[in-house]
Every structure is written in C-alpha cells, then in structure tokens.
Design a protein around this motif. Structure first.
Motif, short mmCIF file in Angstrom:
data_model
loop_
_atom_site.label_atom_id
_atom_site.label_comp_id
_atom_site.label_asym_id
_atom_site.label_seq_id
_atom_site.Cartn_x
_atom_site.Cartn_y
_atom_site.Cartn_z
N ALA A 12 0.81 -1.22 0.00
CA ALA A 12 0.00 0.00 0.00
C ALA A 12 0.84 1.27 0.00
CB ALA A 12 -0.95 -0.02 1.19
N PRO A 13 1.93 1.36 0.77
CA PRO A 13 2.75 2.58 0.72
C PRO A 13 3.34 2.84 -0.66
CG PRO A 13 3.26 1.32 2.70
CD PRO A 13 2.40 0.45 1.84
N ALA A 14 3.72 1.77 -1.36
CA ALA A 14 4.28 1.93 -2.70
C ALA A 14 3.21 2.45 -3.66
CB ALA A 14 4.85 0.61 -3.20
N ARG A 15 1.98 1.95 -3.53
CA ARG A 15 0.89 2.43 -4.38
C ARG A 15 0.60 3.90 -4.09
NH1 ARG A 15 -1.54 -2.35 -2.66
NH2 ARG A 15 -3.20 -1.20 -1.56
N ALA A 16 0.62 4.25 -2.82
CA ALA A 16 0.34 5.64 -2.44
C ALA A 16 1.40 6.58 -2.99
CB ALA A 16 0.27 5.76 -0.92
N LYS A 17 2.66 6.17 -2.95
CA LYS A 17 3.73 7.02 -3.47
C LYS A 17 3.60 7.17 -4.98
CE LYS A 17 8.75 7.37 -3.96
NZ LYS A 17 10.07 6.77 -3.63
N PHE A 18 3.32 6.07 -5.68
CA PHE A 18 3.17 6.13 -7.13
C PHE A 18 1.99 7.02 -7.50
CE2 PHE A 18 1.83 4.88 -11.30
CZ PHE A 18 3.01 4.62 -11.98
N ARG A 19 0.90 6.87 -6.76
CA ARG A 19 -0.30 7.68 -7.02
C ARG A 19 0.01 9.17 -6.89
NH1 ARG A 19 -3.21 6.73 -2.51
NH2 ARG A 19 -3.37 4.56 -3.14
N ARG A 20 0.77 9.50 -5.85
CA ARG A 20 1.11 10.91 -5.61
C ARG A 20 2.02 11.46 -6.71
NH1 ARG A 20 5.57 12.70 -3.27
NH2 ARG A 20 6.03 10.67 -2.32
N LEU A 21 3.02 10.68 -7.11
CA LEU A 21 3.95 11.13 -8.14
C LEU A 21 3.27 11.23 -9.50
CD1 LEU A 21 7.17 9.11 -7.18
CD2 LEU A 21 6.68 11.51 -6.72
N LEU A 22 2.40 10.27 -9.79
CA LEU A 22 1.73 10.27 -11.09
C LEU A 22 0.77 11.45 -11.21
CD1 LEU A 22 1.50 8.52 -13.72
CD2 LEU A 22 -0.54 7.51 -12.68
N ALA A 23 0.19 11.86 -10.10
CA ALA A 23 -0.78 12.96 -10.12
C ALA A 23 -0.16 14.26 -10.63
CB ALA A 23 -1.37 13.17 -8.73
N ALA A 24 1.18 14.34 -10.57
CA ALA A 24 1.85 15.56 -11.04
C ALA A 24 2.00 15.60 -12.56
CB ALA A 24 3.23 15.66 -10.39
N ASP A 25 1.63 14.53 -13.25
CA ASP A 25 1.77 14.46 -14.70
C ASP A 25 0.38 14.40 -15.34
OD1 ASP A 25 2.29 13.78 -17.40
OD2 ASP A 25 4.15 12.78 -16.83
N PRO A 26 -0.09 15.50 -15.95
CA PRO A 26 -1.45 15.54 -16.50
C PRO A 26 -1.63 14.65 -17.73
CG PRO A 26 -0.25 17.52 -17.09
CD PRO A 26 0.63 16.77 -16.13
N ARG A 27 -0.56 14.12 -18.27
CA ARG A 27 -0.67 13.26 -19.45
C ARG A 27 -1.27 11.89 -19.09
NH1 ARG A 27 5.47 13.36 -21.31
NH2 ARG A 27 5.61 12.89 -19.06
N PHE A 28 -1.19 11.53 -17.82
CA PHE A 28 -1.61 10.19 -17.40
C PHE A 28 -2.63 10.28 -16.27
CE2 PHE A 28 2.55 9.75 -19.28
CZ PHE A 28 2.44 8.60 -20.04
N ALA A 29 -3.57 9.33 -16.27
CA ALA A 29 -4.60 9.27 -15.23
C ALA A 29 -4.65 7.85 -14.68
CB ALA A 29 -5.96 9.65 -15.80
N LEU A 30 -4.49 7.72 -13.37
CA LEU A 30 -4.58 6.42 -12.72
C LEU A 30 -6.05 6.03 -12.59
CD1 LEU A 30 -2.97 4.17 -11.31
CD2 LEU A 30 -3.25 5.44 -9.17
#
Length: 250
Positions: A12-30
């Motif tokens: 879960a911590p790894a998913r949370a970190k990835f989610r946070r980092l990905l949110a900074a890139d508008p080209r991609f949506a989780l």
C-alpha cells in the motif's frame, strides 16, 4: 485527454507514493489499483489501460506472469521493483522502462516521457508487443490462470492432468475439475515444458506424470488411461512424439 494507467503493487505505501507522483503528470490518469497479479488482470479487462505499471514480485502472479497472461493484448508495461536482478528480464520482455525502488519523481517522469512518446506514436514498434506476448517462452510455464467463479485463480501446472480444447474454449483438468483458461491450446503448447506436457490429439495435451498406461486402439491410434481413470485417444499423428517423451521419463 489523459492516457489510462493501471497500477499493480502488493504494498500500500508503494501504491500511495506512485499515485502521488503520477498525479503531477497531466498526461496520465490512474484509473485503477491492484494488490496482486490476478486482480491486475481483472482490472486490465475492465479498464483497457494504455499503460500497466507493475511490481514484479506479487502474490498470485508476478508482474512478468501478468504480461504473459495478457499476451498480444498487453498494454505498454512499466516495471518497478526493489530488486535489480530482474532488470535484464524486464527489458527482454520489452518493458518501456524499469524503475528500481525507491525512485523519485524525476526518475518516474523520465519513464513516463518514454511511455508518452510510444503512445503518441501509436504504441511504438509492433515488435514490442509481439515480444511481450512471447514472454515466458524462454522458460516453461509453472502456473496457469484459470477461471474461478466470477474471477480468476492460479493453478500450478503440476496439478494439471491435461489441457483440452472444446470449441473455442480451453480447459485445464485439475483437482477441482475442468477450469477454463484465457489462452489457446496452440499458445499454451509453446509455453509448456515439452518433457512434461505432450500433445496426444488435435485437442489434447497431457501431463505425462498423470498417464497410467497405453493400449492399442486400432488404425495406429492408442488409448491412454490416466491415473484418475479417464481415457483419451492418442492419435497416430502424435504417437511417436508422445512415446519418445513418455519413455524418456522412465
């Protein structure tokens, strides 16, 4: 419009970190997160992502087995793991990139730049998907993904007595009966250990460990009796190949 991403990681911590980092890139949506490989396959079928971000060591199925199960329909793959010994295998699978944990936003951004370039170009070199579909042929399969109720579960191949095609569906015969699979019989044959599974008929592959005896059946065919008491025909077309493999186990 953003490219759709499915993330699979059992921590879960790894998913949370990835989610946070990905949110900074508008080209991609989780669009979805999976806690294991089997759930990842279900989410891919539901969401049809453009990019699949996978941990390698996960319960149920590894990240490599997820890509293998998806075959030619696999989306672009981005692997992440804490173990650098998987790097070569990841690139042999033609992953877009390989992230060694712990990674930061700058490293993920570089990987996403590569993904975006391939997606903008329509998925990149077609050989990437073809070779991803071929993942696992370098070493034989050890487990199968089989239907279980409304979902999927993992079945070790040493519990499978035979694989049978019935129409367009393939079934694995194991301790709980016949379970449907995702792959075709021809695809599976190329991924199995030929010293363990041998084709005996156009629609049947048998696990040699479950064969009890062979008797003549007429016209060059044979009758195989399995250890569970079931019987099936050994076609003369496949007789010599079967005998060589079966006798080789003696």
């Amino acid at each position: 419009m953003s490219w759709r991403v499915v993330l699979a990681d059992d921590e879960a911590p790894a998913r949370a970190k990835f989610r946070r980092l990905l949110a900074a890139d508008p080209r991609f949506a989780l669009v979805a997160e999976a806690r294991d490989g089997v759930q990842a396959l279900a989410l891919v079928a539901t969401h049809h992502p453009d990019l699949l971000c996978l941990d390698i060591q996960m319960p149920g199925l590894t990240g490599f087995e997820v890509i293998q199960s998806l075959g030619a329909s696999a989306p672009l793959a981005l692997f992440a793991t804490a173990f650098d010994q998987y790097a070569l295998q990841a690139f042999e699978a033609h992953a877009v990139d390989y992230l060694l944990k712990p990674f930061d936003g700058r490293r993920l951004s570089r990987a996403l730049d590569r993904c975006a370039a391939l997606l903008t170009a329509g998925g990149g070199d077609p050989s990437q998907r073809a070779l991803a579909a071929d993942l696992g042929t370098r070493s034989p399969l050890r487990r199968l993904l089989v239907r279980h109720g409304e979902g999927w579960t993992v079945l070790p191949l040493d519990q499978v007595s035979r694989l049978r095609a019935a129409g367009k569906q393939v079934f694995a015969h194991g301790p709980e009966g016949a379970r449907p699979l995702r792959q075709s019989l021809g695809t599976l044959e190329g991924q199995l250990d030929p010293a363990q599974f041998v084709r005996v008929h156009r629609g049947d592959l048998v696990n040699l460990a479950f064969v009890d005896r062979l008797e003549p059946y007429g016209h060059g065919d044979g009758l195989l009796t399995m250890k569970d008491g079931s019987a099936l025909v050994l076609s003369r077309t496949f007789r010599d190949r079967f005998l060589a493999a079966w006798m080789g186990r003696a």
